[in-house]
Design an enzyme around this catalytic site. Structure first.
Site, PDB file in Angstrom:
ATOM      1  CB  SER A 195      -0.961  -0.043   1.187  1.00 18.87           C
ATOM      2  OG  SER A 195      -1.999   0.900   1.040  1.00 18.87           O
ATOM      3  CG  ASP A 207      -6.510  -3.081  -3.788  1.00 20.04           C
ATOM      4  OD1 ASP A 207      -7.177  -2.135  -3.315  1.00 20.04           O
ATOM      5  OD2 ASP A 207      -5.269  -3.131  -3.742  1.00 20.04           O
ATOM      6  CG  HIS A 250      -5.659  -2.472   0.003  1.00 19.07           C
ATOM      7  ND1 HIS A 250      -4.817  -2.248  -1.072  1.00 19.07           N
ATOM      8  CD2 HIS A 250      -5.189  -1.693   1.011  1.00 19.07           C
ATOM      9  CE1 HIS A 250      -3.892  -1.370  -0.726  1.00 19.07           C
ATOM     10  NE2 HIS A 250      -4.092  -1.023   0.530  1.00 19.07           N
TER      11      HIS A 250
END
Length: 320
Positions: A165, A260, A292
């Protein structure tokens, strides 16, 4: 001062944090921490080090149990945690457990960087802190530097950056900086970007076109980086960065997840590298049916195990 300011919310960014009118910040998630340890399951040992007393930048170091049996130098992984630049730490249970498993599986030395977080320390401070950590790591080449683990066990000719991320975003920018400025004594073999936090004003691929949802992503970015030029800032949109082809490694692995919302940005990044003049090899792995950072939420599921093995294989490629 009006006492009501201590309870009135000025900004609310679920699931990250709330900011009250008196300036107090309440992080909702990613606040739990665990100490370094000798992990009974993997035999991996960890410890914490202070890199800069002035800024508070620190790291958690990991070595596998094989270091007690062999003097062979091992690949070095520098890891940057995720959390939207705002939450989580290198000491969070999910990152500590993940690095224990990763170090054991890959047989590497790892440095998990603890950078300062927004909004108290807005982006690009996270980049500056991460670069300071990398220079500290590089200070251990040629048997120098303060840390015995790095001096004795890390192979600086086989270094990888990785993150998830926002941490993947950082890993990308650190790879670029190595390509542009160099990092003396360090050979960056590759970077691993897991569910990278990139965005842009115009929707791409199958991205959500809902203005409200896109507005929330942009609002969080602007809050994390108040000095930004916007959601097409090269910090968050590599498609606007003319220096993209300068990435300082020969291999890139991009890991994305089918559900995601950032998935298409991962594919787009791979396409951008191909058009940028980057001469390295780019690989993409997509986990079907996953969202995610699923691998941090459920590390033992089939797709998480497959993801770990793919990254381990990427790092160990060419190792004797």
């Amino acid at each position: 001062m009006d006492s009501s300011n201590s309870t009135e919310i000025a900004h609310d960014y679920p699931p990250f944090f709330k900011i009250y009118k008196d300036g107090r910040i309440e992080r909702i998630a990613g606040t739990e921490i665990v100490p370094p340890s000798l992990d009974s399951k993997t035999g991996v040992e960890s410890k914490d080090v202070v890199i800069s007393p002035e800024t508070g930048v620190s790291a958690r170091l990991y070595i596998p149990k094989t270091t007690k049996e062999s003097q062979k130098k091992l690949p070095l992984l520098v890891y940057f945690h995720g959390g939207g630049f705002c939450i989580e730490t290198a000491f969070s249970p999910q990152y500590h457990n993940y690095l224990n498993s990763f170090v054991a599986e890959a047989n590497v030395v790892a440095v998990s960087v603890e950078y300062r977080r927004a909004p108290e320390h807005p982006v690009p401070i996270a980049y500056d802190d991460s670069w300071a950590a990398l220079k500290w790591v590089a200070s251990h080449t040629d048997g120098k530097g303060p840390d015995e683990w790095l001096k004795n066990h890390a192979d600086f000719e086989s270094v990888f950056f990785a993150g998830d991320s926002a941490g993947a975003n950082i890993a990308h920018h650190m790879g670029l900086r190595v390509g542009l400025e160099g990092l003396a004594g360090v050979k960056l073999d590759g970077i691993v970007l897991v569910h990278p936090y990139f965005w842009g004003k115009e929707p791409i691929g199958g991205e959500d076109t809902d203005a409200e949802k896109r507005g929330k992503v942009e609002a969080l970015w602007r809050f994390s980086c108040p000095a930004t030029s916007g959601i097409d800032d090269p910090y968050i949109n590599p498609g606007t960065d003319p220096k993209l082809g300068s990435l300082g490694c020969k291999r890139v692995l991009i890991c994305i997840a089918e559900k995601d919302m950032l998935k298409d940005r991962g594919w787009y990044y791979s396409e951008l590298l191909g058009k940028s003049g980057y001469r390295g090899v780019v690989e993409v792995m997509e986990a079907q049916g996953e969202d995610h950072v699923f691998h941090l939420m459920n590390s033992t599921c089939e797709n998480s195990v497959a993801l770990l093995k793919r990254i381990v294989s990427f790092i160990n490629q060419g190792q004797a």
